[in-house]
Design a protein around this motif. Structure first.
Motif, mmCIF file in Angstrom:
data_model
loop_
_atom_site.group_PDB
_atom_site.id
_atom_site.type_symbol
_atom_site.label_atom_id
_atom_site.label_comp_id
_atom_site.label_asym_id
_atom_site.label_seq_id
_atom_site.Cartn_x
_atom_site.Cartn_y
_atom_site.Cartn_z
ATOM 1 N N GLY A 61 11.189 -3.257 4.096
ATOM 2 C CA GLY A 61 10.861 -2.525 2.885
ATOM 3 C C GLY A 61 9.535 -2.930 2.286
ATOM 4 N N SER A 62 9.247 -2.349 1.118
ATOM 5 C CA SER A 62 7.967 -2.581 0.444
ATOM 6 C C SER A 62 8.183 -2.902 -1.027
ATOM 7 N N LEU A 63 7.246 -3.658 -1.558
ATOM 8 C CA LEU A 63 7.179 -3.931 -2.989
ATOM 9 C C LEU A 63 5.720 -3.962 -3.396
ATOM 10 N N ARG A 64 5.460 -3.629 -4.646
ATOM 11 C CA ARG A 64 4.117 -3.800 -5.181
ATOM 12 C C ARG A 64 4.170 -4.713 -6.398
ATOM 13 N N LEU A 65 3.496 -5.819 -6.278
ATOM 14 C CA LEU A 65 3.395 -6.758 -7.390
ATOM 15 C C LEU A 65 2.181 -6.422 -8.241
ATOM 16 N N SER A 66 2.316 -6.636 -9.527
ATOM 17 C CA SER A 66 1.208 -6.445 -10.459
ATOM 18 C C SER A 66 0.950 -7.739 -11.201
ATOM 19 N N CYS A 67 -0.286 -7.958 -11.546
ATOM 20 C CA CYS A 67 -0.682 -9.115 -12.355
ATOM 21 C C CYS A 67 -1.568 -8.588 -13.468
ATOM 22 N N ALA A 68 -1.015 -8.556 -14.657
ATOM 23 C CA ALA A 68 -1.746 -8.045 -15.818
ATOM 24 C C ALA A 68 -2.351 -9.209 -16.581
ATOM 25 N N ALA A 69 -3.642 -9.118 -16.828
ATOM 26 C CA ALA A 69 -4.350 -10.175 -17.541
ATOM 27 C C ALA A 69 -4.556 -9.785 -18.995
ATOM 28 N N SER A 70 -4.467 -10.763 -19.867
ATOM 29 C CA SER A 70 -4.714 -10.519 -21.288
ATOM 30 C C SER A 70 -5.402 -11.736 -21.880
ATOM 31 N N GLY A 71 -5.970 -11.567 -23.036
ATOM 32 C CA GLY A 71 -6.639 -12.666 -23.709
ATOM 33 C C GLY A 71 -8.122 -12.723 -23.425
ATOM 34 N N ARG A 72 -8.512 -12.336 -22.241
ATOM 35 C CA ARG A 72 -9.924 -12.186 -21.911
ATOM 36 C C ARG A 72 -10.028 -11.254 -20.717
ATOM 37 N N THR A 73 -11.222 -10.799 -20.463
ATOM 38 C CA THR A 73 -11.431 -9.879 -19.355
ATOM 39 C C THR A 73 -11.597 -10.661 -18.060
ATOM 40 N N PHE A 74 -10.733 -10.358 -17.118
ATOM 41 C CA PHE A 74 -10.800 -11.016 -15.820
ATOM 42 C C PHE A 74 -11.494 -10.146 -14.780
ATOM 43 N N SER A 75 -12.059 -9.029 -15.217
ATOM 44 C CA SER A 75 -12.601 -8.070 -14.255
ATOM 45 C C SER A 75 -13.725 -8.660 -13.413
ATOM 46 N N ALA A 76 -14.407 -9.666 -13.926
ATOM 47 C CA ALA A 76 -15.513 -10.261 -13.183
ATOM 48 C C ALA A 76 -15.081 -11.479 -12.360
ATOM 49 N N TYR A 77 -13.813 -11.807 -12.414
ATOM 50 C CA TYR A 77 -13.323 -13.022 -11.763
ATOM 51 C C TYR A 77 -12.588 -12.716 -10.474
#
Length: 126
Positions: A16-32
């Motif tokens: 089977g399949s699963l999709r994990l998500s990791c939501a960031a908050s508190g600061r922008t992680f888009s550049a990391y």
């Protein structure tokens, strides 16, 4: 306060399949650079997949290569791990992590992650 929160874990049958998500908050992680790690019961934590801060590079553990895909949505400050063809040996707590430095062109090495989520359990039944 910066925070990484994983979700999407659960119980799934082998194949089977699963999709994990990791939501960031508190600061922008888009550049990391971001990574996924896992720790099975009684074992050490191991690297699963990573994506560079610049977004151009990904890296996978040999055990998941061809089955797992890491991706990110910068606008949502979220990283995903699509897991396909799951095997019982994929059973573990999965953690996401963020690089200590932004805009690294390479995928961060295992010692370069400075922020961690609390983990989400993935159980694959045979």
């Amino acid at each position: 306060q910066e925070q990484l929160v994983e979700s999407g874990g659960g119980l799934v049958q082998a194949g089977g399949s699963l999709r994990l998500s990791c939501a960031a908050s508190g600061r922008t992680f888009s550049a990391y650079g971001m990574g996924w790690f896992r720790q099975a019961a009684g074992q050490e934590r191991e690297f699963v997949a990573g994506i560079s801060g610049s977004g151009g590079k990904t890296s996978y553990a040999n055990s998941v290569k061809g089955r797992f895909i890491i991706s990110r949505d910068r606008a949502k400050n979220t990283v995903y791990l699509q897991m396909n063809s799951l095997k019982p040996e994929d059973t573990a707590v999965y953690y996401c992590a963020a690089d200590r430095r932004p805009w690294r062109t390479a995928v961060p090495g295992p010692s370069e992650y400075g922020a961690w989520g609390q983990g989400t359990q993935v159980t694959v039944s045979s």
